[in-house]
Motif scaffolding. Structure first.
Motif, mmCIF file in Angstrom:
data_model
loop_
_atom_site.group_PDB
_atom_site.id
_atom_site.type_symbol
_atom_site.label_atom_id
_atom_site.label_comp_id
_atom_site.label_asym_id
_atom_site.label_seq_id
_atom_site.Cartn_x
_atom_site.Cartn_y
_atom_site.Cartn_z
ATOM 1 N N LYS A 106 16.391 1.883 42.602
ATOM 2 C CA LYS A 106 16.857 3.182 42.132
ATOM 3 C C LYS A 106 16.479 3.347 40.660
ATOM 4 C CE LYS A 106 20.846 3.540 45.263
ATOM 5 N NZ LYS A 106 22.328 3.637 45.355
ATOM 6 N N PRO A 107 16.459 4.587 40.161
ATOM 7 C CA PRO A 107 16.052 4.819 38.766
ATOM 8 C C PRO A 107 16.929 4.106 37.736
ATOM 9 C CG PRO A 107 16.093 6.877 39.999
ATOM 10 C CD PRO A 107 16.738 5.841 40.874
ATOM 11 N N ASP A 108 18.153 3.738 38.134
ATOM 12 C CA ASP A 108 19.081 3.096 37.199
ATOM 13 C C ASP A 108 18.692 1.655 36.875
ATOM 14 O OD1 ASP A 108 20.424 5.420 37.420
ATOM 15 O OD2 ASP A 108 22.143 4.623 38.520
ATOM 16 N N TYR A 109 17.745 1.089 37.609
ATOM 17 C CA TYR A 109 17.459 -0.338 37.471
ATOM 18 C C TYR A 109 16.005 -0.592 37.090
ATOM 19 C CZ TYR A 109 21.658 -0.067 40.332
ATOM 20 O OH TYR A 109 22.899 0.270 40.811
ATOM 21 N N VAL A 110 15.820 -1.573 36.211
ATOM 22 C CA VAL A 110 14.472 -2.017 35.847
ATOM 23 C C VAL A 110 14.011 -3.024 36.885
ATOM 24 C CG1 VAL A 110 13.072 -3.187 34.107
ATOM 25 C CG2 VAL A 110 14.938 -1.677 33.398
ATOM 26 N N PHE A 111 12.823 -2.835 37.411
ATOM 27 C CA PHE A 111 12.332 -3.732 38.457
ATOM 28 C C PHE A 111 11.021 -4.385 37.998
ATOM 29 C CE2 PHE A 111 10.668 0.485 39.106
ATOM 30 C CZ PHE A 111 9.328 0.290 39.404
ATOM 31 N N PRO A 112 10.740 -5.599 38.483
ATOM 32 C CA PRO A 112 9.489 -6.264 38.102
ATOM 33 C C PRO A 112 8.288 -5.592 38.750
ATOM 34 C CG PRO A 112 10.647 -7.556 39.749
ATOM 35 C CD PRO A 112 11.568 -6.433 39.371
ATOM 36 N N SER A 113 7.145 -5.693 38.099
ATOM 37 C CA SER A 113 5.926 -5.111 38.672
ATOM 38 C C SER A 113 5.504 -5.912 39.901
ATOM 39 C CB SER A 113 4.799 -5.136 37.640
ATOM 40 O OG SER A 113 4.383 -6.472 37.397
ATOM 41 N N LYS A 114 4.720 -5.278 40.765
ATOM 42 C CA LYS A 114 4.218 -5.960 41.961
ATOM 43 C C LYS A 114 3.378 -7.169 41.574
ATOM 44 C CE LYS A 114 4.177 -1.916 45.024
ATOM 45 N NZ LYS A 114 3.340 -1.012 45.864
ATOM 46 N N GLY A 115 2.624 -7.038 40.479
ATOM 47 C CA GLY A 115 1.795 -8.150 40.020
ATOM 48 C C GLY A 115 2.631 -9.343 39.606
ATOM 49 N N THR A 116 3.737 -9.083 38.887
ATOM 50 C CA THR A 116 4.625 -10.174 38.459
ATOM 51 C C THR A 116 5.247 -10.863 39.660
ATOM 52 O OG1 THR A 116 5.150 -9.116 36.344
ATOM 53 C CG2 THR A 116 6.730 -10.727 37.187
ATOM 54 N N VAL A 117 5.739 -10.064 40.606
ATOM 55 C CA VAL A 117 6.361 -10.632 41.810
ATOM 56 C C VAL A 117 5.353 -11.481 42.584
ATOM 57 C CG1 VAL A 117 7.371 -10.079 44.056
ATOM 58 C CG2 VAL A 117 8.107 -8.835 42.018
ATOM 59 N N GLN A 118 4.132 -10.995 42.692
ATOM 60 C CA GLN A 118 3.113 -11.738 43.434
ATOM 61 C C GLN A 118 2.789 -13.062 42.764
ATOM 62 O OE1 GLN A 118 2.170 -10.472 46.498
ATOM 63 N NE2 GLN A 118 1.558 -12.620 46.684
ATOM 64 N N LYS A 119 2.757 -13.080 41.436
ATOM 65 C CA LYS A 119 2.520 -14.327 40.716
ATOM 66 C C LYS A 119 3.648 -15.319 40.951
ATOM 67 C CE LYS A 119 -0.366 -12.519 36.969
ATOM 68 N NZ LYS A 119 -0.461 -12.258 35.507
ATOM 69 N N LEU A 120 4.872 -14.811 40.983
ATOM 70 C CA LEU A 120 6.020 -15.676 41.244
ATOM 71 C C LEU A 120 5.957 -16.249 42.655
ATOM 72 C CD1 LEU A 120 8.827 -13.471 39.640
ATOM 73 C CD2 LEU A 120 7.867 -15.580 38.696
ATOM 74 N N ILE A 121 5.587 -15.418 43.597
ATOM 75 C CA ILE A 121 5.477 -15.860 44.991
ATOM 76 C C ILE A 121 4.334 -16.849 45.156
ATOM 77 C CG2 ILE A 121 4.844 -15.095 47.330
ATOM 78 C CD1 ILE A 121 6.445 -12.546 46.796
ATOM 79 N N ASN A 122 3.226 -16.603 44.464
ATOM 80 C CA ASN A 122 2.053 -17.480 44.581
ATOM 81 C C ASN A 122 2.257 -18.852 43.956
ATOM 82 O OD1 ASN A 122 0.736 -15.410 45.855
ATOM 83 N ND2 ASN A 122 -0.493 -14.814 44.078
ATOM 84 N N GLY A 123 3.342 -19.005 43.203
ATOM 85 C CA GLY A 123 3.610 -20.302 42.595
ATOM 86 C C GLY A 123 2.938 -20.509 41.260
#
Length: 292
Positions: free
Chosen positions: A80-97
């Motif tokens: 929702k607009p009330d929350y700051v969310f991580p970028s897709k690139g950041t999330v993918q880096k976290l998932i990729n290890g």
């Protein structure tokens, strides 16, 4: 030579015996020993690796020291607009290890803190890592784990008011029930607070709570007796001037990190946060990092 050493030792011990507590000589000896211990502690800390805490989004942080890393509330999507969310690139880096994460923690199952599919993807790609969360979190992940054998790496934290300790790759995690803010609306939400011990550092992350509920949990688990290098709190716990007293009475910490800051929070409120606490940093810009 042996006789002389023994005699010297006897004389030294006799002097200690003669020195009574409260005498100037005794106090000087105690002060000298205290100064020596402080110097030794300072030298040990000088050789200790720095602790880095990075802002991922909303209440999501990455805690790292040397080759050990812990992720908290960082695997989620735009909600929702009330929350700051991580970028897709950041999330993918976290998932990729890419960050070498050892443990992923989830405070509760709300979408601005947790996404079951992303956590499942993370487990698939990081076969040495584990995920910790409440029954509501682990149940949400479970449907995604049927085809992949990572169920043994999903550690459920019972929502029972007890302190639960998990050891993994030289990291100690202690987890305990810390009820969600706004009990009228969110009474059923299982919010878990975490104490992370990593390389001699200690960090507390409380998830979504407030002082009324957190205070009781802190006392029940003796958290008020502990010393932290950093505590991660939602900004609303720090916005009021009364929070100065709450922090002093409930928490002992070198650094306060304010999170869950909405994108639209105005400058006046940010200034209030900074004015209320001298040792505060605002996590309001993605990628912001502090070093302790």
């Amino acid at each position: 030579m042996v006789f002389k050493l023994t005699l010297n030792l006897i004389v030294f011990l006799s002097c200690l015996f003669v020195l009574q507590s409260g005498s100037p000589e005794y106090d000087k000896l105690a002060d000298d020993q205290k100064n020596t211990n402080q110097k030794l502690d300072s030298r040990r800390n000088a050789y200790r690796d720095s602790l880095k805490i990075s802002y991922i989004g909303n209440m999501g942080v990455l805690i790292g020291c040397d080759d050990r890393h812990i992720l908290i509330d960082a695997l989620h999507k735009k909600y929702k607009p009330d929350y700051v969310f991580p970028s897709k690139g950041t999330v993918q880096k976290l998932i990729n290890g890419d960050s070498g994460i050892d443990i992923a923690l989830v405070t509760h199952h709300h979408k601005d803190h947790f996404d079951a599919v992303l956590v499942s993807d993370y487990l698939k790609e990081n076969d040495r890592s584990i995920v910790l969360g409440s029954p509501q979190v682990t149940e949400a992940i479970a449907p995604n784990s049927k085809e992949i054998s990572f169920s043994n790496r999903i550690k459920e934290i019972a929502y029972d008011g007890e302190m639960h300790t998990i050891l993994h790759d030289e990291i100690e995690i202690r987890a305990f029930k810390c009820p969600h803010v706004n009990a009228t609306r969110h009474r059923s939400v299982q919010n878990i607070a975490y104490i992370i011990k990593i390389k001699g550092y200690s960090v507390l992350h409380v998830g979504d709570t407030n002082w009324d509920t957190a205070r009781s949990s802190f006392k029940a688990q003796n958290v008020i007796d502990e010393k932290f290098d950093a505590v991660v709190l939602p900004y609303w716990m720090l916005l009021d001037k009364s929070s100065q007293k709450e922090v002093l009475e409930s928490l002992t910490t070198k650094q306060i990190i304010a999170t869950h800051i909405p994108p639209f929070l105005d400058d006046a409120e940010k200034k209030a946060l900074l004015a209320n606490h001298a040792n505060i940093v605002l996590f309001d810009v993605l990628g912001k990092q502090i070093t302790l």
